[in-house]
Design a protein around this motif. Structure first.
Motif: not given
Length: 399
Positions: A17-34
């Motif tokens: 599988t491909k791996i890219f040079y960068g990627h965000q990390f978003i968890d449930e705390d982040d989603i709930q904050a929004v």
């Protein structure tokens, strides 16, 4: 000697599988904050803006923070606050995203490109000093990859010549210089919260400063040059609704959704810093053993949280060039990038009269560099796969 056949030559890729040079990390705390903001009364110009600005001051030690729509906007309003005008010159590095130079053009000024230190890849203070003229107004010094620029020497030079030091800290969140967090040292420090940065808001930017004068100007330039402060008004207010435009500003406001996400991300910053440092350590240990590669050096004053990991090839020790190395990594499903094309290579800058050869060390770096995957959510296996792929290619194509 490792003589595994690379995938580009018919071997089996190191991963399926491909791996890219960068990627965000978003968890449930982040989603709930929004989500909480979406359910609130304010989607923009609300309480989360001030809360984020306080959080950034807490994290960096700066006295003031002004958040805005993105890192480019941050650079623009920083130049405006610094008083950059037509006829001025602004010194910066060519190894950066175009916005670091464009911000001078937005103000009618001329970008002047200083070369880099060939070991750290950051702007060379000696070249900044050489290029300074009576027209120089500011220096935009980029903390490339997250490593701090040489702030002491740059600040001393700026003080001697009455220049404004704008630290382009788009990469630098989580880094400290001589024990002080970057963001609390330069005259102004800009930040970016793009998804590949250490913390993200999707988009978003900020300017940090210890100067109340700059802070008040930044607030104006962020929001149309409009004020509701009676002390700044020229006319008697008609009533409580009254406001005045006293400068020509932009609409560079941030939404409360973005601010809430960035606050949540900043709460995880210590974890992000620790993981990025661990990945960089593993890379450095592996690649420093390969004479075909050069590992980016760091100044001892910088305790660096890396945004990017730059792999630099030694062409004289390989039978392939940077493009072929890049393509060989892609065949292993390691998808990389290159940071950056020297700004004055772009057609827009060529039409302004800039020519190649201005910064030989920066141009040589561009010909030899590749940005490897580096982000918080990388697993140990991901890191091992990257190391294995790089080692396989470097050894197979050794000169």
């Amino acid at each position: 000697m490792n003589m595994e056949k690379p995938a580009i030559c018919g071997g089996e890729p190191v991963r399926s599988t491909k791996i890219f040079y960068g990627h965000q990390f978003i968890d449930e705390d982040d989603i709930q904050a929004v989500v909480d903001v979406l359910k609130s009364d304010y989607l923009t110009c609300g309480p989360k803006i001030g809360e984020l600005e306080e959080k950034l001051c807490e994290v960096t030690g700066a006295k003031y923070a002004v958040v805005c729509s993105n890192g480019t906007a941050a650079l623009h309003i920083a130049c405006l606050a610094a008083g950059v005008m037509p006829g001025d010159e602004v010194i910066t590095t060519p190894i950066t995203f175009a916005a670091s130079a464009n911000c001078a053009l937005y103000c009618g000024a001329k970008p002047v490109f200083a070369d880099i230190n060939e070991n750290t890849y950051n702007i060379d203070p000696a070249h900044v000093e050489k290029l300074t003229t009576e027209r120089t107004k500011a220096v935009v010094a980029v903390d490339f990859t997250g490593q701090s620029v040489e702030l002491d020497r740059l600040l001393a030079h700026c003080r001697e010549h009455n220049l404004v030091l704008i630290e382009d800290g788009a990469h630098v969140i989580g880094t400290s210089y001589k024990g002080r967090m970057n963001g609390s040292i330069a005259d102004m420090t800009t930040m970016s919260f793009h998804p590949v940065k250490t913390v993200t808001g999707g988009e978003g930017g900020a300017v940090l400063t210890n100067s109340k004068e700059y802070y008040e100007k930044l607030l104006l330039y962020r929001a149309h040059g409009i004020t509701r402060d009676p002390k700044l008004m020229e006319h008697e207010p008609d009533g409580p609704w009254y406001y005045e435009q006293i400068a020509l500003g932009m609409n560079y406001r941030m939404t409360d959704m973005q601010a809430a996400l960035i606050i949540s991300q900043l709460n995880k910053l210590p974890r992000f810093m620790e993981r990025r440092k661990a990945i960089v350590k593993a890379y450095n240990e592996a690649f420093s053993r390969l004479p075909q590669l050069f590992v980016q050096q760091e100044i001892p004053e910088s305790d660096t949280t890396r945004h990017l990991y730059i792999l630099r090839i030694r062409p004289e020790k390989l039978t392939i060039d940077r493009k072929q190395f890049f393509e060989a990594l892609a065949a292993e499903n390691i998808c990389c990038n290159v940071h950056y094309i020297p700004t004055y290579y772009f057609p827009y800058y060529e039409k302004l009269g800039y020519k190649r050869g201005l910064c030989p060390k920066a141009e040589k770096l561009y010909a030899e560099e590749i940005s490897l995957p580096l982000y918080y959510a990388m697993t140990d296996q991901d890191v091992e796969d990257v190391i294995r792929a790089v080692t396989r290619i470097a050894e197979y194509f050794k000169a």
